[in-house]
Write a protein that holds these residues in place. Structure first.
Motif, PDB file in Angstrom:
ATOM      1  N   ASP A  39      39.720  29.445  34.093  1.00 18.27           N
ATOM      2  CA  ASP A  39      39.785  28.039  34.640  1.00 18.27           C
ATOM      3  C   ASP A  39      40.808  27.476  35.610  1.00 18.27           C
ATOM      4  OD1 ASP A  39      38.309  27.740  32.112  1.00 18.27           O
ATOM      5  OD2 ASP A  39      40.370  27.397  30.783  1.00 18.27           O
ATOM      6  N   HIS A  40      41.356  28.522  36.123  1.00 19.18           N
ATOM      7  CA  HIS A  40      42.328  28.127  37.342  1.00 19.18           C
ATOM      8  C   HIS A  40      42.381  28.963  38.764  1.00 19.18           C
ATOM      9  CE1 HIS A  40      44.494  25.443  34.334  1.00 19.18           C
ATOM     10  NE2 HIS A  40      44.348  26.382  33.349  1.00 19.18           N
ATOM     11  N   MET A  41      41.046  29.650  38.576  1.00 21.75           N
ATOM     12  CA  MET A  41      40.805  30.370  39.954  1.00 21.75           C
ATOM     13  C   MET A  41      39.235  30.091  40.434  1.00 21.75           C
ATOM     14  SD  MET A  41      42.479  33.996  39.145  1.00 21.75           S
ATOM     15  CE  MET A  41      44.291  34.139  38.333  1.00 21.75           C
ATOM     16  N   PRO A  42      39.342  29.604  41.584  1.00 29.12           N
ATOM     17  CA  PRO A  42      38.032  29.367  41.948  1.00 29.12           C
ATOM     18  C   PRO A  42      37.163  30.219  42.338  1.00 29.12           C
ATOM     19  CG  PRO A  42      39.745  29.014  43.953  1.00 29.12           C
ATOM     20  CD  PRO A  42      40.490  29.474  42.525  1.00 29.12           C
ATOM     21  N   PRO A  43      35.886  30.114  42.445  1.00 30.65           N
ATOM     22  CA  PRO A  43      34.880  31.043  42.923  1.00 30.65           C
ATOM     23  C   PRO A  43      35.162  31.672  44.013  1.00 30.65           C
ATOM     24  CG  PRO A  43      33.579  29.283  41.920  1.00 30.65           C
ATOM     25  CD  PRO A  43      35.234  28.820  42.027  1.00 30.65           C
ATOM     26  N   GLY A  44      35.094  33.073  44.274  1.00 29.04           N
ATOM     27  CA  GLY A  44      35.106  33.404  45.756  1.00 29.04           C
ATOM     28  C   GLY A  44      36.554  34.453  45.751  1.00 29.04           C
ATOM     29  N   MET A  45      37.331  34.174  44.738  1.00 29.78           N
ATOM     30  CA  MET A  45      38.547  34.968  44.623  1.00 29.78           C
ATOM     31  C   MET A  45      38.160  36.345  44.161  1.00 29.78           C
ATOM     32  SD  MET A  45      41.766  32.785  43.301  1.00 29.78           S
ATOM     33  CE  MET A  45      42.761  31.665  44.427  1.00 29.78           C
ATOM     34  N   TYR A  46      39.017  37.229  44.608  1.00 32.34           N
ATOM     35  CA  TYR A  46      38.828  38.481  44.156  1.00 32.34           C
ATOM     36  C   TYR A  46      40.084  39.294  43.644  1.00 32.34           C
ATOM     37  CZ  TYR A  46      34.514  39.199  46.673  1.00 32.34           C
ATOM     38  OH  TYR A  46      33.301  39.193  46.892  1.00 32.34           O
ATOM     39  N   LEU A  47      40.154  40.222  42.616  1.00 39.31           N
ATOM     40  CA  LEU A  47      41.029  40.962  42.198  1.00 39.31           C
ATOM     41  C   LEU A  47      41.992  41.515  43.125  1.00 39.31           C
ATOM     42  CD1 LEU A  47      42.111  41.139  39.291  1.00 39.31           C
ATOM     43  CD2 LEU A  47      40.653  43.430  39.175  1.00 39.31           C
ATOM     44  N   LYS A  48      43.080  41.384  43.307  1.00 37.15           N
ATOM     45  CA  LYS A  48      43.907  42.348  44.341  1.00 37.15           C
ATOM     46  C   LYS A  48      44.305  43.512  43.872  1.00 37.15           C
ATOM     47  CE  LYS A  48      48.029  41.473  46.971  1.00 37.15           C
ATOM     48  NZ  LYS A  48      49.286  40.939  47.215  1.00 37.15           N
ATOM     49  N   SER A  49      44.543  43.899  42.830  1.00 41.47           N
ATOM     50  CA  SER A  49      44.673  45.120  42.098  1.00 41.47           C
ATOM     51  C   SER A  49      43.589  46.016  42.303  1.00 41.47           C
ATOM     52  CB  SER A  49      45.506  44.975  40.721  1.00 41.47           C
ATOM     53  OG  SER A  49      44.632  44.658  40.150  1.00 41.47           O
ATOM     54  N   GLU A  50      43.837  47.383  42.127  1.00 45.62           N
ATOM     55  CA  GLU A  50      42.664  48.252  42.269  1.00 45.62           C
ATOM     56  C   GLU A  50      42.127  48.347  40.796  1.00 45.62           C
ATOM     57  OE1 GLU A  50      41.238  50.123  44.740  1.00 45.62           O
ATOM     58  OE2 GLU A  50      42.713  49.133  46.073  1.00 45.62           O
ATOM     59  N   PRO A  51      40.655  48.523  40.761  1.00 49.30           N
ATOM     60  CA  PRO A  51      40.111  48.373  39.400  1.00 49.30           C
ATOM     61  C   PRO A  51      40.789  49.553  38.394  1.00 49.30           C
ATOM     62  CG  PRO A  51      38.260  48.608  41.044  1.00 49.30           C
ATOM     63  CD  PRO A  51      39.748  48.608  41.663  1.00 49.30           C
ATOM     64  N   TRP A  52      41.102  50.570  38.717  1.00 52.30           N
ATOM     65  CA  TRP A  52      41.383  51.682  37.695  1.00 52.30           C
ATOM     66  C   TRP A  52      43.164  51.188  37.223  1.00 52.30           C
ATOM     67  CZ3 TRP A  52      46.283  53.379  39.521  1.00 52.30           C
ATOM     68  CH2 TRP A  52      46.275  53.535  40.810  1.00 52.30           C
ATOM     69  N   SER A  53      43.498  50.018  37.950  1.00 51.66           N
ATOM     70  CA  SER A  53      44.970  49.850  37.325  1.00 51.66           C
ATOM     71  C   SER A  53      44.845  48.361  36.826  1.00 51.66           C
ATOM     72  CB  SER A  53      45.941  49.741  38.906  1.00 51.66           C
ATOM     73  OG  SER A  53      45.703  48.990  39.603  1.00 51.66           O
ATOM     74  N   SER A  54      43.670  47.957  36.366  1.00 50.38           N
ATOM     75  CA  SER A  54      43.563  46.636  36.049  1.00 50.38           C
ATOM     76  C   SER A  54      42.819  46.663  34.635  1.00 50.38           C
ATOM     77  CB  SER A  54      42.510  45.753  37.003  1.00 50.38           C
ATOM     78  OG  SER A  54      43.278  45.815  38.254  1.00 50.38           O
ATOM     79  N   ASN A  55      43.133  47.606  33.914  1.00 55.23           N
ATOM     80  CA  ASN A  55      42.492  47.560  32.453  1.00 55.23           C
ATOM     81  C   ASN A  55      43.474  46.865  31.519  1.00 55.23           C
ATOM     82  OD1 ASN A  55      40.379  49.415  32.960  1.00 55.23           O
ATOM     83  ND2 ASN A  55      42.082  51.189  33.314  1.00 55.23           N
ATOM     84  N   LEU A  56      42.637  46.209  30.685  1.00 53.09           N
ATOM     85  CA  LEU A  56      43.753  45.863  29.414  1.00 53.09           C
ATOM     86  C   LEU A  56      43.784  46.888  28.679  1.00 53.09           C
ATOM     87  CD1 LEU A  56      42.270  43.295  30.568  1.00 53.09           C
ATOM     88  CD2 LEU A  56      42.143  42.356  28.463  1.00 53.09           C
ATOM     89  N   SER A  57      44.709  47.009  27.556  1.00 54.57           N
ATOM     90  CA  SER A  57      44.909  48.271  26.880  1.00 54.57           C
ATOM     91  C   SER A  57      44.458  48.206  25.459  1.00 54.57           C
ATOM     92  CB  SER A  57      46.538  48.298  26.790  1.00 54.57           C
ATOM     93  OG  SER A  57      46.961  49.404  26.172  1.00 54.57           O
TER      94      SER A  57
END
Length: 424
Positions: A39-57
Motif C-alpha cells: 500500500d505504501h510503495m509505488p510501482p517501479g520500486m525495487y528491493l534494495k537487499s539481495e534476494p538471498w538475504s530477504s527471506n521471511l523465516s
C-alpha cells in the motif's frame, strides 16, 4: 484464550507466526498481510537487499524467496534487484503456507487483562490472549521535519504516503532526504513526468557499490565477508550477531542503532537518478510557508547563505523514528509502566524480545536500540522470530511440544479449504 496474538502481518509478524505455529502455540495473526509493501510503495520500486538475504523465516529454512521466484519463473540472482511487487507477492505466498490464517482486522487496543491481555479490534469482539507480540512495522513511526507540520494539506506528504506517483506528472516536486527512499522516489517522479529536485543536508550523496560475487578467493572473502546487510566485517556483526549487540551498554546500542548503515542509495539507482534529478546538497531546511497553491522553502547552505525555493509539493523522504509514545494501540498505563531506553522512546527487552511487562513482546524497528540495525531490515526477521517464540514459550512455561499444535494445523487446513487465503 489464545497463547499468542501477533499484531502485524508484515515480514516480522508472519515469521513469528510461522515459528509459533510450528512450536504448537495457539497463535492468531491480526493485520493486513504485507500492508506497507503493498500500500505504501509505488510501482517501479525495487528491493534494495539481495534476494538471498530477504527471506521471511520459517523453521527449517523453508518457503524462501528463491523458492517463490522459481515458481514464477523469475530469477532471484545475486546482484539483480527484484521488484517490490515480487517481494510483496512472496510475503502473501509465505502467509498462505507457513503461517496460520491472517485475520485482516485493525487492532485498536492492547490492554492488560488478568494474567494476559485484551486485544480490541475495529471489526469484531475483543480477543483474550496470554501473550502479545507487537510487530507493527514502520508506519506508526513516520518522521516529518517539524518545520513542515504547519503546512496545509496537499502541500506536503511523506514518501510512504504514495502507492502511485503518476498524479505528480507535470508537477514541480521537492524531495527532502538523502537515503534510498528519497533517491528512488525522486527518480520515479522524474520517470513519471514530474519535475523533482532533491534537497539534502549532506554535502554529498552516498551510493552503495556493486555487490561483490558470492564466490571469491578465500583471502578476499575473509577480508570483506558477505552478510545479510552488506559486505564487510562491521556489516557482518550487525547482521549475524544481534545477540552480541544486545550485551553492549545501552548508550552504545542506541548510538549504533542511530548511526550504523546510514543513508545511501542502491548502486543500480545511481545512473537513473543522476541523469534526471537535480540536487541541492548541503542545504538545510530553515522554514516552510504556504504561498497560494505553492510552498516557499527557505534553505540555508553550509556557508550560511539563504536560498528560497518555491515548489508545488514537498515530499519528506525522512524515514521513521521508533517511539513507543506514538503507538496509539498500546494501553497508556501499560506503555507508561514499561522500562525504556534513553529518552523513553523504545522498550528495554530481554534476550527473548520480552518487555518489562510480562507477556508483552516487540519486534521490528522498536527493537533496533536493543539488538542493532538488522532489526530495521527484513533480514532481522529470522533472528527475531526464533528467539521471540522461545521467549513466549518460556513465559508460558512450556516444556516440549505444546498443546494446540493439532488445532493450529486443523485451522490452517480449514482456512485454505474455505478460501481463507485468497493470495495462495
Amino acid at each position: 484464550m489464545d497463547d499468542l496474538v501477533v499484531v502485524g502481518a508484515g515480514p516480522y509478524g508472519l515469521s513469528i507466526a510461522a515459528h509459533a505455529a510450528a512450536a504448537g502455540l495457539d497463535v492468531r495473526v491480526l493485520g493486513r498481510p504485507m500492508a506497507s509493501w503493498r500500500d505504501h510503495m509505488p510501482p517501479g520500486m525495487y528491493l534494495k537487499s539481495e534476494p538471498w538475504s530477504s527471506n521471511l523465516s520459517a523453521p527449517g529454512g523453508r518457503h524462501t524467496l528463491a523458492e517463490y521466484c522459481v515458481g514464477l519463473g523469475v530469477a532471484a540472482d545475486h546482484g539483480s534487484p527484484l521488484p517490490i511487487g515480487t517481494f510483496s507477492g512472496y510475503g502473501l505466498w509465505f502467509a498462505g503456507r507457513a503461517a496460520p490464517g491472517v485475520e485482516e482486522v485493525t487492532v485498536t487496543g492492547v490492554i492488560p487483562q488478568g494474567e494476559g491481555f485484551l486485544v480490541r479490534t475495529a471489526e469484531g469482539p475483543p480477543l483474550l490472549t496470554r501473550t502479545v507480540a507487537l510487530a507493527v512495522g514502520v508506519m506508526p513511526f513516520i518522521r516529518y521535519p517539524d518545520l513542515l507540520r504547519e503546512l496545509p494539506p496537499g502541500h506536503v506528504s511523506h514518501s510512504s504516503d504514495h502507492g502511485d506517483l503518476a498524479r505528480f506528472a507535470g508537477v514541480d516536486v521537492t524531495v527532502l532526504g538523502a537515503g534510498q527512499a528519497a533517491l528512488e522516489t525522486a527518480a520515479l517522479l522524474a520517470e513519471a513526468g514530474a519535475r523533482p529536485t532533491l534537497v539534502a543536508r549532506r554535502a554529498r550523496l552516498n551510493w552503495n557499490t556493486v555487490p561483490q560475487p558470492l564466490e571469491r578467493p578465500l583471502r578476499r572473502a575473509l577480508r570483506e565477508p558477505h552478510s545479510g546487510l552488506g559486505t564487510g566485517w562491521r556489516s557482518w556483526v550487525w547482521s549475524e550477531l544481534p545477540w552480541a549487540v544486545r550485551r553492549l551498554p545501552a548508550p552504545t546500542r542506541e548510538r549504533i542503532a542511530a548511526t550504523a548503515l546510514g543513508p545511501a542509495g542502491a548502486w543500480w539507482l545511481r545512473d537513473r537518478f543522476e541523469r534526471r534529478v537535480p540536487a541541492l546538497l548541503g542545504h538545510r531546511l530553515h522554514g516552510a510557508t504556504a504561498a497560494g497553491g505553492r510552498t516557499r522553502l527557505t534553505l540555508t547552505t553550509a556557508a550560511g547563505e539563504s536560498v528560497v525555493r518555491e515548489t508545488e509539493h514537498v515530499v519528506a523522504a525522512t524515514g521513521f523514528a521508533p517511539d513507543l509514545r506514538r503507538l496509539e494501540l498500546l494501553d497508556a498505563g501499560l506503555a507508561a509502566a514499561l522500562e525504556t531506553l534513553g529518552d523513553g522512546g523504545t522498550p528495554e527487552l530481554s534476550a527473548g524480545f520480552e518487555s518489562s511487562w510480562p507477556g508483552l513482546f516487540f519486534a521490528g524497528l522498536l527493537t533496533a536500540p536493543s539488538f542493532g540495525p538488522s532489526m530495521r531490515f527484513v533480514h532481522g526477521a529470522g533472528f527475531t522470530a526464533g528467539r521471540l517464540v522461545k521467549g513466549v514459550r518460556k513465559r508460558l512455561g512450556a516444556r516440549g511440544p505444546l498443546p494446540g499444535a493439532a488445532k493450529v494445523a486443523d485451522r490452517a487446513r480449514t482456512d485454505r479449504a474455505a478460501g481463507g487465503h485468497p493470495w495462495t
